[in-house]
Design a protein around this motif. Structure first.
Motif, PDB file in Angstrom:
ATOM      1  N   ALA A  77       0.843  -1.201   0.000  1.00  0.00           N
ATOM      2  CA  ALA A  77       0.000   0.000   0.000  1.00  0.00           C
ATOM      3  C   ALA A  77       0.878   1.250   0.000  1.00  0.00           C
ATOM      4  O   ALA A  77       0.620   2.211  -0.738  1.00  0.00           O
ATOM      5  CB  ALA A  77      -0.935  -0.007   1.203  1.00  0.00           C
ATOM      6  N   ALA A  81       1.293   4.200  -2.888  1.00  0.00           N
ATOM      7  CA  ALA A  81       1.228   5.635  -2.584  1.00  0.00           C
ATOM      8  C   ALA A  81       2.510   6.340  -3.032  1.00  0.00           C
ATOM      9  O   ALA A  81       2.471   7.459  -3.543  1.00  0.00           O
ATOM     10  CB  ALA A  81       0.997   5.839  -1.088  1.00  0.00           C
ATOM     11  N   PHE A  84       2.614   7.184  -6.743  1.00  0.00           N
ATOM     12  CA  PHE A  84       1.556   8.081  -7.206  1.00  0.00           C
ATOM     13  C   PHE A  84       2.101   9.380  -7.820  1.00  0.00           C
ATOM     14  O   PHE A  84       1.565   9.846  -8.835  1.00  0.00           O
ATOM     15  CB  PHE A  84       0.575   8.379  -6.073  1.00  0.00           C
ATOM     16  CG  PHE A  84      -0.602   9.198  -6.493  1.00  0.00           C
ATOM     17  CD1 PHE A  84      -1.535   8.701  -7.381  1.00  0.00           C
ATOM     18  CD2 PHE A  84      -0.782  10.474  -5.997  1.00  0.00           C
ATOM     19  CE1 PHE A  84      -2.625   9.453  -7.780  1.00  0.00           C
ATOM     20  CE2 PHE A  84      -1.861  11.246  -6.379  1.00  0.00           C
ATOM     21  CZ  PHE A  84      -2.794  10.727  -7.278  1.00  0.00           C
ATOM     22  N   ASN A  87       2.390   9.169 -11.490  1.00  0.00           N
ATOM     23  CA  ASN A  87       1.135   9.295 -12.225  1.00  0.00           C
ATOM     24  C   ASN A  87       0.707  10.756 -12.320  1.00  0.00           C
ATOM     25  O   ASN A  87       0.189  11.190 -13.348  1.00  0.00           O
ATOM     26  CB  ASN A  87       0.036   8.474 -11.545  1.00  0.00           C
ATOM     27  CG  ASN A  87       0.368   6.998 -11.523  1.00  0.00           C
ATOM     28  OD1 ASN A  87       1.018   6.481 -12.418  1.00  0.00           O
ATOM     29  ND2 ASN A  87      -0.062   6.320 -10.484  1.00  0.00           N
ATOM     30  N   PHE A 111      -7.358   8.415 -10.320  1.00  0.00           N
ATOM     31  CA  PHE A 111      -8.329   7.931  -9.338  1.00  0.00           C
ATOM     32  C   PHE A 111      -8.202   6.431  -9.069  1.00  0.00           C
ATOM     33  O   PHE A 111      -8.783   5.935  -8.102  1.00  0.00           O
ATOM     34  CB  PHE A 111      -9.746   8.289  -9.784  1.00  0.00           C
ATOM     35  CG  PHE A 111      -9.996   9.768  -9.742  1.00  0.00           C
ATOM     36  CD1 PHE A 111     -10.330  10.393  -8.557  1.00  0.00           C
ATOM     37  CD2 PHE A 111      -9.857  10.547 -10.883  1.00  0.00           C
ATOM     38  CE1 PHE A 111     -10.537  11.756  -8.500  1.00  0.00           C
ATOM     39  CE2 PHE A 111     -10.064  11.917 -10.849  1.00  0.00           C
ATOM     40  CZ  PHE A 111     -10.405  12.522  -9.654  1.00  0.00           C
ATOM     41  N   GLN A 113      -5.235   4.875  -8.492  1.00  0.00           N
ATOM     42  CA  GLN A 113      -4.146   4.597  -7.554  1.00  0.00           C
ATOM     43  C   GLN A 113      -4.645   4.431  -6.116  1.00  0.00           C
ATOM     44  O   GLN A 113      -4.227   3.486  -5.441  1.00  0.00           O
ATOM     45  CB  GLN A 113      -3.075   5.687  -7.638  1.00  0.00           C
ATOM     46  CG  GLN A 113      -1.733   5.245  -7.129  1.00  0.00           C
ATOM     47  CD  GLN A 113      -1.076   4.217  -8.043  1.00  0.00           C
ATOM     48  OE1 GLN A 113      -1.389   4.103  -9.220  1.00  0.00           O
ATOM     49  NE2 GLN A 113      -0.145   3.470  -7.489  1.00  0.00           N
ATOM     50  N   PRO A 114      -5.546   5.280  -5.612  1.00  0.00           N
ATOM     51  CA  PRO A 114      -6.070   5.035  -4.265  1.00  0.00           C
ATOM     52  C   PRO A 114      -6.803   3.696  -4.147  1.00  0.00           C
ATOM     53  O   PRO A 114      -6.768   3.064  -3.090  1.00  0.00           O
ATOM     54  CB  PRO A 114      -7.036   6.206  -4.029  1.00  0.00           C
ATOM     55  CG  PRO A 114      -6.549   7.279  -4.947  1.00  0.00           C
ATOM     56  CD  PRO A 114      -5.999   6.566  -6.146  1.00  0.00           C
ATOM     57  N   LEU A 115      -7.408   3.242  -5.233  1.00  0.00           N
ATOM     58  CA  LEU A 115      -8.060   1.933  -5.206  1.00  0.00           C
ATOM     59  C   LEU A 115      -7.038   0.816  -5.040  1.00  0.00           C
ATOM     60  O   LEU A 115      -7.293  -0.171  -4.337  1.00  0.00           O
ATOM     61  CB  LEU A 115      -8.888   1.713  -6.472  1.00  0.00           C
ATOM     62  CG  LEU A 115     -10.063   2.654  -6.680  1.00  0.00           C
ATOM     63  CD1 LEU A 115     -10.744   2.387  -8.020  1.00  0.00           C
ATOM     64  CD2 LEU A 115     -11.057   2.547  -5.542  1.00  0.00           C
ATOM     65  N   VAL A 117      -4.186   1.136  -3.446  1.00  0.00           N
ATOM     66  CA  VAL A 117      -3.781   1.224  -2.037  1.00  0.00           C
ATOM     67  C   VAL A 117      -4.795   0.470  -1.169  1.00  0.00           C
ATOM     68  O   VAL A 117      -4.418  -0.358  -0.326  1.00  0.00           O
ATOM     69  CB  VAL A 117      -3.647   2.692  -1.581  1.00  0.00           C
ATOM     70  CG1 VAL A 117      -3.438   2.780  -0.081  1.00  0.00           C
ATOM     71  CG2 VAL A 117      -2.518   3.390  -2.333  1.00  0.00           C
ATOM     72  N   CYS A 118      -6.059   0.737  -1.392  1.00  0.00           N
ATOM     73  CA  CYS A 118      -7.125   0.077  -0.610  1.00  0.00           C
ATOM     74  C   CYS A 118      -7.132  -1.425  -0.850  1.00  0.00           C
ATOM     75  O   CYS A 118      -7.329  -2.204   0.096  1.00  0.00           O
ATOM     76  CB  CYS A 118      -8.479   0.681  -0.953  1.00  0.00           C
ATOM     77  SG  CYS A 118      -8.656   2.381  -0.397  1.00  0.00           S
ATOM     78  N   TRP A 119      -6.955  -1.839  -2.087  1.00  0.00           N
ATOM     79  CA  TRP A 119      -6.938  -3.273  -2.420  1.00  0.00           C
ATOM     80  C   TRP A 119      -5.816  -3.970  -1.666  1.00  0.00           C
ATOM     81  O   TRP A 119      -6.034  -5.022  -1.049  1.00  0.00           O
ATOM     82  CB  TRP A 119      -6.787  -3.427  -3.922  1.00  0.00           C
ATOM     83  CG  TRP A 119      -6.865  -4.830  -4.458  1.00  0.00           C
ATOM     84  CD1 TRP A 119      -7.269  -5.963  -3.809  1.00  0.00           C
ATOM     85  CD2 TRP A 119      -6.526  -5.245  -5.785  1.00  0.00           C
ATOM     86  NE1 TRP A 119      -7.193  -7.047  -4.649  1.00  0.00           N
ATOM     87  CE2 TRP A 119      -6.754  -6.637  -5.867  1.00  0.00           C
ATOM     88  CE3 TRP A 119      -6.060  -4.571  -6.909  1.00  0.00           C
ATOM     89  CZ2 TRP A 119      -6.525  -7.361  -7.042  1.00  0.00           C
ATOM     90  CZ3 TRP A 119      -5.840  -5.297  -8.078  1.00  0.00           C
ATOM     91  CH2 TRP A 119      -6.070  -6.677  -8.125  1.00  0.00           C
ATOM     92  N   TRP A 121      -4.312  -3.075   1.048  1.00  0.00           N
ATOM     93  CA  TRP A 121      -4.589  -3.054   2.480  1.00  0.00           C
ATOM     94  C   TRP A 121      -5.686  -4.061   2.837  1.00  0.00           C
ATOM     95  O   TRP A 121      -5.525  -4.873   3.738  1.00  0.00           O
ATOM     96  CB  TRP A 121      -4.993  -1.642   2.907  1.00  0.00           C
ATOM     97  CG  TRP A 121      -5.084  -1.509   4.388  1.00  0.00           C
ATOM     98  CD1 TRP A 121      -6.207  -1.606   5.146  1.00  0.00           C
ATOM     99  CD2 TRP A 121      -4.013  -1.277   5.290  1.00  0.00           C
ATOM    100  NE1 TRP A 121      -5.900  -1.451   6.467  1.00  0.00           N
ATOM    101  CE2 TRP A 121      -4.558  -1.242   6.584  1.00  0.00           C
ATOM    102  CE3 TRP A 121      -2.649  -1.090   5.124  1.00  0.00           C
ATOM    103  CZ2 TRP A 121      -3.781  -1.025   7.712  1.00  0.00           C
ATOM    104  CZ3 TRP A 121      -1.875  -0.876   6.252  1.00  0.00           C
ATOM    105  CH2 TRP A 121      -2.442  -0.847   7.521  1.00  0.00           C
TER     106      TRP A 121
END
Length: 128
Positions: A77, A81, A84, A87, A111, A113-115, A117-119, A121
């Motif tokens: 994660a 980040a 990023f 990008n 938009f 890239q945060p997904l 990170v969440c995936w 985690w």
């Protein structure tokens, strides 16, 4: 579901890492920020190769180190980040790569890239 998702992420990381090393090296160079070259002294190709090796290692670790799953997920994660800014620079400098040949496409890419990170985690946690 988390196990399947983790294995899918592992496969995606290995695939992406191998693509960094072989057929997509030039495309990935569009995402290397200029400051990474200036601060490390590496050229863009070397940064792409290094990040490809790291991605393969993350993919392998997601599967091969079940006892370290949470730590690997947190590091992955953080890695997502950390890349990023590449990008963002691809968007702000209008660099084409991977079919991202318009500002709108490059903006939409930001938009995702945060997904990632969440995936990373989510799929490495117990779900409690």
């Amino acid at each position: 579901m988390r196990t399947f998702s983790r294995w899918l992420l592992a496969a995606a990381m290995v695939f992406a890492g191998i693509s960094h090393l072989f057929w997509a090296r030039k495309e990935f160079q569009a995402q290397v920020p200029d400051f990474a070259v200036e601060r490390t002294g590496l050229d863009k190709d070397a940064v792409v190769v290094a990040s490809g090796v790291v991605e393969v290692m993350f993919g392998a670790a997601l599967v091969a180190l079940p006892g370290s799953r949470r730590r690997v997920g947190a590091l992955l994660a953080f890695f997502f980040a950390a890349i990023f800014p590449g990008n963002v620079e691809q968007f702000t400098r209008g660099r084409d790569g991977f079919g991202l040949d318009t500002d709108a496409k490059r903006l939409v890419r930001l938009f995702f890239q945060p997904l990632l990170v969440c995936w990373a985690w989510w799929c490495t946690r117990d779900g409690r």
